[in-house]
Design a protein around this motif. Structure first.
Motif, PDB file in Angstrom:
ATOM      1  N   GLU A   1       0.827  -1.212   0.000  1.00  0.00           N
ATOM      2  CA  GLU A   1       0.000   0.000   0.000  1.00  0.00           C
ATOM      3  C   GLU A   1       0.859   1.258   0.000  1.00  0.00           C
ATOM      4  O   GLU A   1       0.532   2.240  -0.679  1.00  0.00           O
ATOM      5  N   LEU A   2       1.944   1.238   0.741  1.00  0.00           N
ATOM      6  CA  LEU A   2       2.859   2.384   0.718  1.00  0.00           C
ATOM      7  C   LEU A   2       3.358   2.648  -0.706  1.00  0.00           C
ATOM      8  O   LEU A   2       3.397   3.796  -1.163  1.00  0.00           O
ATOM      9  N   LYS A   3       3.698   1.582  -1.393  1.00  0.00           N
ATOM     10  CA  LYS A   3       4.210   1.729  -2.759  1.00  0.00           C
ATOM     11  C   LYS A   3       3.136   2.227  -3.705  1.00  0.00           C
ATOM     12  O   LYS A   3       3.357   3.126  -4.533  1.00  0.00           O
ATOM     13  N   SER A   4       1.923   1.682  -3.581  1.00  0.00           N
ATOM     14  CA  SER A   4       0.843   2.075  -4.491  1.00  0.00           C
ATOM     15  C   SER A   4       0.413   3.520  -4.286  1.00  0.00           C
ATOM     16  O   SER A   4      -0.074   4.170  -5.212  1.00  0.00           O
ATOM     17  N   GLN A   5       0.637   4.049  -3.084  1.00  0.00           N
ATOM     18  CA  GLN A   5       0.288   5.441  -2.804  1.00  0.00           C
ATOM     19  C   GLN A   5       1.456   6.391  -3.057  1.00  0.00           C
ATOM     20  O   GLN A   5       1.358   7.582  -2.766  1.00  0.00           O
ATOM     21  N   GLY A   6       2.559   5.870  -3.580  1.00  0.00           N
ATOM     22  CA  GLY A   6       3.712   6.716  -3.876  1.00  0.00           C
ATOM     23  C   GLY A   6       4.462   7.175  -2.638  1.00  0.00           C
ATOM     24  O   GLY A   6       5.159   8.195  -2.659  1.00  0.00           O
ATOM     25  N   LEU A   7       4.344   6.410  -1.538  1.00  0.00           N
ATOM     26  CA  LEU A   7       4.946   6.810  -0.257  1.00  0.00           C
ATOM     27  C   LEU A   7       6.193   6.002   0.080  1.00  0.00           C
ATOM     28  O   LEU A   7       6.815   6.210   1.122  1.00  0.00           O
ATOM     29  N   ASP A   8       6.535   5.088  -0.806  1.00  0.00           N
ATOM     30  CA  ASP A   8       7.620   4.153  -0.543  1.00  0.00           C
ATOM     31  C   ASP A   8       8.955   4.842  -0.261  1.00  0.00           C
ATOM     32  O   ASP A   8       9.725   4.399   0.586  1.00  0.00           O
ATOM     33  N   GLN A   9       9.216   5.935  -0.986  1.00  0.00           N
ATOM     34  CA  GLN A   9      10.505   6.614  -0.875  1.00  0.00           C
ATOM     35  C   GLN A   9      10.589   7.536   0.345  1.00  0.00           C
ATOM     36  O   GLN A   9      11.656   8.063   0.635  1.00  0.00           O
TER      37      GLN A   9
END
Length: 462
Positions: free
Chosen positions: A243-251
């Motif tokens: 979910e972090l990755k799909s929301q663009g929050l991974d970085q």
């Protein structure tokens, strides 16, 4: 004249903190588990840093959580043991938690999982800096189905939504909803707060007994129900990372994964592995306090790295405070920030010493670098007793007398070879650390009160 253009303020990271209950050092496939795989955690380790010398604040539920959330040794804030549902005590509202520290910086804060720092309403998470709470107030064995008959006088166990009781957890089938429901709530919190900084705390109640896995995972491992539960917890971590990755929050998210204490070994096939360290939950030996710990922040925390530097759960609060620009709590804390080490500077050694307290306020051991001095003390032992099976516990005597001993953890991480007589100068140095600890925090074994302990919160109920 050219006008000065101010640079945009650097974005502070989101924080996701997993705190798993009774997870042993050897319970991940990356640390040697057999009979099941934890691919999401293995990938998290490959994409981040694994800390191999990371200590729980204390090797028992409530105390460990108090240390994590306040940055203090638990006995400094008056918390010991595992608070029962009728204790009417909890973390004092005068203490500042990680949630309160980052909330002052504009962070959204949520906890989904096990609280265990007081079940009366004044002690619940929403009174300790959390905007949202959905979970269980204490360990889910504190219910009428507890296997120890003499302790089976617990009230009904309910989910708590905010400050209010929700659905009752009556059966193991109900308990099988713990991991999926907590995961769903955590994912929803990320979606809701994707456009603001957030602190998400996910203290999963499992694999604390009684074990229960949803139909999707039940029977899937070669390790029985324990392996099924670990596979589901790994899935939960994967869903949140996804979910972090799909929301663009991974970085821009620091993800921390660790545990409150080691395995409850007398539960046998329903317990985890200490990974070869001595003893387990409820002891001051490494099997009770050394936890599998992974930290991942893409592009900031080095990938595929292993750090052997000594750290503790009490160091997480000051580290988060520095990363987010937050102020430290007004009252004294014991944690030490490790931001530079976290980001890859292995020349830094933030923590040189650690105190192993247990029971109400007993100093059972002190450590400096790789040397650990264990004081003579009574305590729990799992050794020499046959563990239980199928969810029933075997004996774990609480009155075993441990002798004074010195261990070199660099050469003897299993704490098997007492080198006390060969190292008098090191013993003297560690005794000085213990004397300072007793003056500051006290020591029941030495009948020392300590100058700087703060009172536990009390509700006034009886």
């Amino acid at each position: 004249m050219t006008a000065l253009v101010s640079k945009p303020k650097a974005k502070t990271p989101n924080i996701v903190l997993f705190f798993i209950d009774d997870l042993g050092y050897g319970d991940l496939s990356v640390t040697g588990a057999l009979g099941y795989k934890t691919p999401n955690l293995d990938r998290m380790a490959a994409e981040g840093t694994r800390f191999t010398n990371f200590m729980a604040a204390q090797a028992v539920c409530s105390a460990s959580r108090a240390g994590l959330l306040t940055g203090c040794y638990p006995n400094r804030v008056g918390i010991s043991g595992a608070l029962g549902p009728q204790s009417h005590t909890g973390l004092s509202q005068s203490e500042e938690t990680i949630a309160e520290v980052v909330k002052a910086q504009g962070y959204a804060t949520g906890i989904f999982g096990k609280w265990h720092l007081g079940s009366d309403e004044e002690f619940l998470p929403k009174q300790q800096g959390f905007d949202e709470y959905y979970g269980v107030p204490y360990s889910h064995d504190m219910w009428p189905l507890h296997p120890w008959q003499e302790r089976a006088k617990y009230p009904p166990l309910h989910w708590i939504d905010g400050n209010k009781p929700g659905k009752e957890i009556r059966t193991l089938e109900d308990a099988s909803e713990l991991t999926p429901v907590i995961t769903e709530k955590a994912v929803g919190f990320i979606r809701k707060n994707k456009n603001k900084p957030f602190f998400l705390y996910v203290p999963h109640p499992l694999p604390h007994v009684p074990l229960a896995a949803s139909a999707r995972f039940k029977g899937k491992s070669e390790r029985g129900i324990f392996g099924d539960v670990l596979m589901e917890l790994d899935w939960s971590v994967g869903e949140i990372l996804k979910e972090l990755k799909s929301q663009g929050l991974d970085q821009n998210t620091l993800v921390i994964f660790t545990s409150d204490n080691g395995p409850w070994l007398n539960y046998g096939d329903h317990a985890g592995s200490s990974g070869g360290f001595r003893e387990g939950k409820g002891t001051s030996f490494e099997g009770g306090q050394r936890e599998p710990t992974i930290m991942r922040w893409t592009g900031v925390v080095p990938a595929g790295r292993v750090s052997n530097k000594l750290l503790s759960a009490i160091d997480i609060l000051p580290t988060i405070a520095k990363l987010t620009g937050a102020k430290l709590p007004k009252q004294k804390i014991d944690g030490i920030e490790f931001v530079e080490l976290l980001k890859g500077d292995e020349s830094k050694t933030p923590r040189e010493e650690f105190l192993y307290y247990y029971r109400r306020n007993s100093l059972e051991a002190v450590r400096k670098h790789d040397w650990k001095l264990v004081f003579e003390h009574p305590g729990r032992t799992y050794e020499g007793s046959l563990p239980g099976k199928n969810g029933q516990p075997g004996p774990a005597p609480e009155d075993h007398q441990f002798p004074k001993a010195l261990y070199n953890l660099a050469r003897d991480p299993g704490e098997r070879y007492n080198v006390l007589e060969q190292n008098s100068e090191i013993v003297a140095e560690l005794e000085k650390i213990a004397a300072a600890a007793r003056e500051d925090l006290g020591d029941d074994l030495q009948k020392a009160e300590g100058k700087n302990r703060r009172p536990v919160g009390t509700s006034g109920k009886k």
